[in-house]
Design a protein around this motif. Sequence first.
Motif, PDB file in Angstrom:
ATOM      1  N   GLU A   1     -42.787  68.671  31.131  1.00  0.00           N
ATOM      2  CA  GLU A   1     -42.224  69.989  31.436  1.00  0.00           C
ATOM      3  C   GLU A   1     -40.711  69.915  31.590  1.00  0.00           C
ATOM      4  O   GLU A   1     -39.978  70.796  31.138  1.00  0.00           O
ATOM      5  CB  GLU A   1     -42.832  70.541  32.736  1.00  0.00           C
ATOM      6  CG  GLU A   1     -44.154  71.236  32.511  1.00  0.00           C
ATOM      7  CD  GLU A   1     -44.813  71.651  33.819  1.00  0.00           C
ATOM      8  OE1 GLU A   1     -44.266  71.353  34.902  1.00  0.00           O
ATOM      9  OE2 GLU A   1     -45.900  72.246  33.742  1.00  0.00           O
TER      10      GLU A   1
ATOM     11  N   ARG B   1     -50.778  73.388  31.744  1.00  0.00           N
ATOM     12  CA  ARG B   1     -49.354  73.078  31.746  1.00  0.00           C
ATOM     13  C   ARG B   1     -48.818  72.916  30.329  1.00  0.00           C
ATOM     14  O   ARG B   1     -47.718  72.417  30.133  1.00  0.00           O
ATOM     15  CB  ARG B   1     -49.091  71.835  32.602  1.00  0.00           C
ATOM     16  CG  ARG B   1     -49.333  72.115  34.078  1.00  0.00           C
ATOM     17  CD  ARG B   1     -49.269  70.889  34.935  1.00  0.00           C
ATOM     18  NE  ARG B   1     -47.890  70.508  35.245  1.00  0.00           N
ATOM     19  CZ  ARG B   1     -47.583  69.530  36.098  1.00  0.00           C
ATOM     20  NH1 ARG B   1     -48.539  68.855  36.699  1.00  0.00           N
ATOM     21  NH2 ARG B   1     -46.330  69.242  36.345  1.00  0.00           N
TER      22      ARG B   1
ATOM     23  N   GLY C   1     -47.484  70.782  39.394  1.00  0.00           N
ATOM     24  CA  GLY C   1     -46.618  71.799  38.820  1.00  0.00           C
ATOM     25  C   GLY C   1     -47.091  73.192  39.205  1.00  0.00           C
ATOM     26  O   GLY C   1     -48.285  73.462  39.263  1.00  0.00           O
TER      27      GLY C   1
END
Lengths: 467, 586
Positions: A235, A289, A111
């Motif tokens: 996410e 994250r 990510g």
Amino acid sequence: MKEYQTITEISGPLVFAEVDEPIGYDEIVEIETPQGETKRGQVLESSEGLVAIQVFEGTTGIDRNASVKFLGETLKMPVTEDLLGRVLDGSGQPIDGGPEIVPDERRDIVGAAINPYSREYPEEFIQTGVSAIDGMNTLVRGQKLPIFSASGLPHNNLALQVARQATVPEEEGDEESEFAVVFGAMGITQEEANEFMQDFERTGALERSVVFTNLADDPAVERTVTPRLALTTAEYLAFDKGYHVLVILTDMTNYCEALREIGAAREEVPGRRGYPGYMYTDLAQLYERAGRIEGREGSVTQIPILTMPGDDDTHPIPDLTGYITEGQIYIDRDLNSQGIRPPINPLPSLSRLMDDGIGEGLTREDHADVSDQMYAAYAEGEDLRDLVNIVGREALSERDNKYLDFAERFEAEFVNQGFDSNRSIADTLDIGWELLSTLPKSELNRIDEELIEEYYQEDAETVEAEA
Amino acid sequence: MSQATQESVREDGLIASVSGPVVTARDLDARMNDVVYVGDEGLMGEVIEIEGDITTIQVYEETSGVGPGEPVENTGEPLTVDLGPGMLDAIYDGVQRPLDVLESKMGSPFLDRGVDAPGIDMEKKWEFEPSVSEGDEVAPGDVVGTVPETVTIEHKVMVPPSFEGGEVVAAEAGEFSVTETVVELDNGEEVTMHQEWPVRRARPSTEKKTPREPLVSGQRILDGLFPIAKGGTAAIPGPFGSGKTVTQHQLAKWADADIVVYVGCGERGNEMTEVIEDFPELDDPKTGNPLMARTCLIANTSNMPVAARESCIYTGITIAEFYRDMGYDVALMADSTSRWAEAMREISSRLEEMPGEEGYPAYLAARLSEFYERAGYFTTINGDEGSVSVIGAVSPPGGDFSEPVTQNTLRIVKTFWALDADLAERRHFPAINWNESYSLYQDQLDPWFVENVKDDWPEERQWGVDVLDEEAELREIVQLVGKDALPADQQLTLEVARYLREAYLQQNAFHPTDTFCEPEKTYGILTAIHTFNDEAFKALEAGVPVEEIQDIDAAPQLNRIGVQEDWDAYIEDLKAEITEQLRELY
């Protein structure tokens, strides 16, 4: 897409192959063994004519005649809302016998970092129903709060309790926010995995969960991918679909062992205790994250679990984790053997985001003061215990004895609530006041005088005396 | 890049290999530390090694998917920062790309690759007011005019150090962008508001002087016991959870510097967000204006590329030096220098360099001292005075201060604030251990405190330190035999020391009043405890039992001074009350 039969070296989880075209760093590779088995891997180093490939499923069965195929893209996770309720293996393949997953999108599993400017500061209180967390080390949405545990301690029960009970007290009129759990297991035993699965099924939590399991006997290298798949899914659910996602990663120690294994196979210069020098960066790329993004509905909250080798929190794994995460919850062996459940030791535990997530309008106006005072009082009681061992209780002053009693009751009543009880924050704070009221008012130097007026229970001392 | 250098070399090459942030290129004609753009996406990188026709580059962005054969373009310039108005109230990544601009350019809250943006807005018009007129002689470094950069700070436009200087032939007030000429010199040199400077080189100054003024932080334990000077250096080492970041934030908020440069190096994203959200709402204690009006933020969080983490410290100190050249007192907070050292280690190990201690490169000590040497109290090249104070957090693994980064830092810095996990566990904040910490500036700063606060500042402080020292000794005995076994006078000393710890050393960063404590109040609290001490010992001598002395109602009020806004009157009343109550006992 070109296929090569040019493997020159196989070493541990690594395969080296000669190529005659440029191959991108981090690109995905498929290796087909002469037996027809397909294994996946990733490019670790790419130079003209030669690439180093890290094979996820282990290199067993690969020989120099195996064919190597470069897929021309980096590792992607197929994401869709339909993943909720599914169980996948450590590399993202469904293992629950359900229908094939039709992805909405395929996302890069490494990510990109959230722009710090786009983040929203986490300050929404999550009620876990566990007093030692809610009262003393409050969790907020978008936080990363690891559990520091060790072998033989009930960290899984605590993680399950939190996953089961976590809610955000909504104000009236607010829409019910959607809550999801992403569970990433790395190198845990089948038995532990069953424990989690059974609990998920029993409580009906599975339908709002996505489960990734890399078991103890699955290839170690795959463990480096599992948390990234889990977080990519989280996410997507949070920032595209508006879920409030709780990510539980267990056990980070196994993940780090896998990193070390790869580092050793690559003959890298090792850092502390043989772990690679980039472990801080690598862990940060997972832990960071977590968070909230301005203008997006959902959030990613992380509870990574790690077992400290030898109960040592200066070991590189807990140490680096502690420097990245926003606090930590310690599971304590002594409390555990005393039968305290959950055996959380609030003294070394910490939630860095607590101060902004509590107080009037969020939890209760006395929360910060009560928690501060209980810390101080419990710490004092703990100190005195050492002394009692030497001189005995009789030799201590009345004040000291009160602190000793406080410490006892704090453990027995405040911390020890069992894995099945769910306390509201008001209950937690009320229990706190009940205990604090056993101390004289003048000792409560961290609490605002007005709050003492309002909450201090005058008769508590006499109750204690009669009892 | 400054105009004086020769024509840039531009020779492009091809990628030979990729391994994480380290890329090698073939046939690239580059100099050491040149900035290059790598691959089809044009990722920014810096040359760190040249061997034959192979050039090694550290890349400031993720390299996934980049492969051999892709082009590498050389800019022929070292890593520079854009200097000019607009740096305050800005938030940058480690190579001075403004994060707000990146967000709108990328159209996403996630940091994408290959997007570049200048450090300052090149289009924006600023109101320029010349301070020179035609016929004036100006030299390099001289101020030729001012721009109101923020409500607090007047940005001074200076002749770049690389210029020769000469007679002003044109200088006009008006609205200009940073690239437009505002002052022309007779030798044809044109001064703009925009300067560039290579980050790895210190900006020139005339002389480094001995600092004699404290950087007042509003934190009792710092101002009172371990002060840092304007132009001084300090290190804050501590294990995780001991309050490094809160201490750094407190300094960034309350230190009486003109400019604060805050470098978040390899730390948490949410922490930087807190700064971004909090600072605009906080008032600068000196001017009452928003705190952001004097602050420049550099955020390279732990998950952002490691090479940019290595450079963010240099970006920060170069910006700090630029404001120093204008004659300002600048404070630079680096949180954390350990992450910076680890970035060096990571890159060094990818280069397969021979490691020094604990895998850190052998040049670790040299880089650290080079960085801290850029702090100081300076006479600038235009004859003005300015300072850069550097406060570096250190995150020693396992809280062990014997590790290389802490040890090499301690050899350089003159102030040491040792954070202590035990104190933090007890919620004693700031968790600065008073027995281990030190400040070598004490003697040179005492005259300032004597003149500006109180005559007996050094004596009062010494009294406090003595009591705390005595407590440390007594506590060892108490651990063995219990407090009640001590003689009455020693018990009383412990009681006084307890107030010193609770009322004086502890300070609540989250309380609206207690968060900032002016030196006068710091002194006031100390004298209040001193009064209690003197009166209590008098009572003891008069035969009052120690328990009764401890039990007076007024004494616990000492702990409440910190939260009083009207502390002056409160302290006077309290001293009187303590005296009265104690004298009543005999």
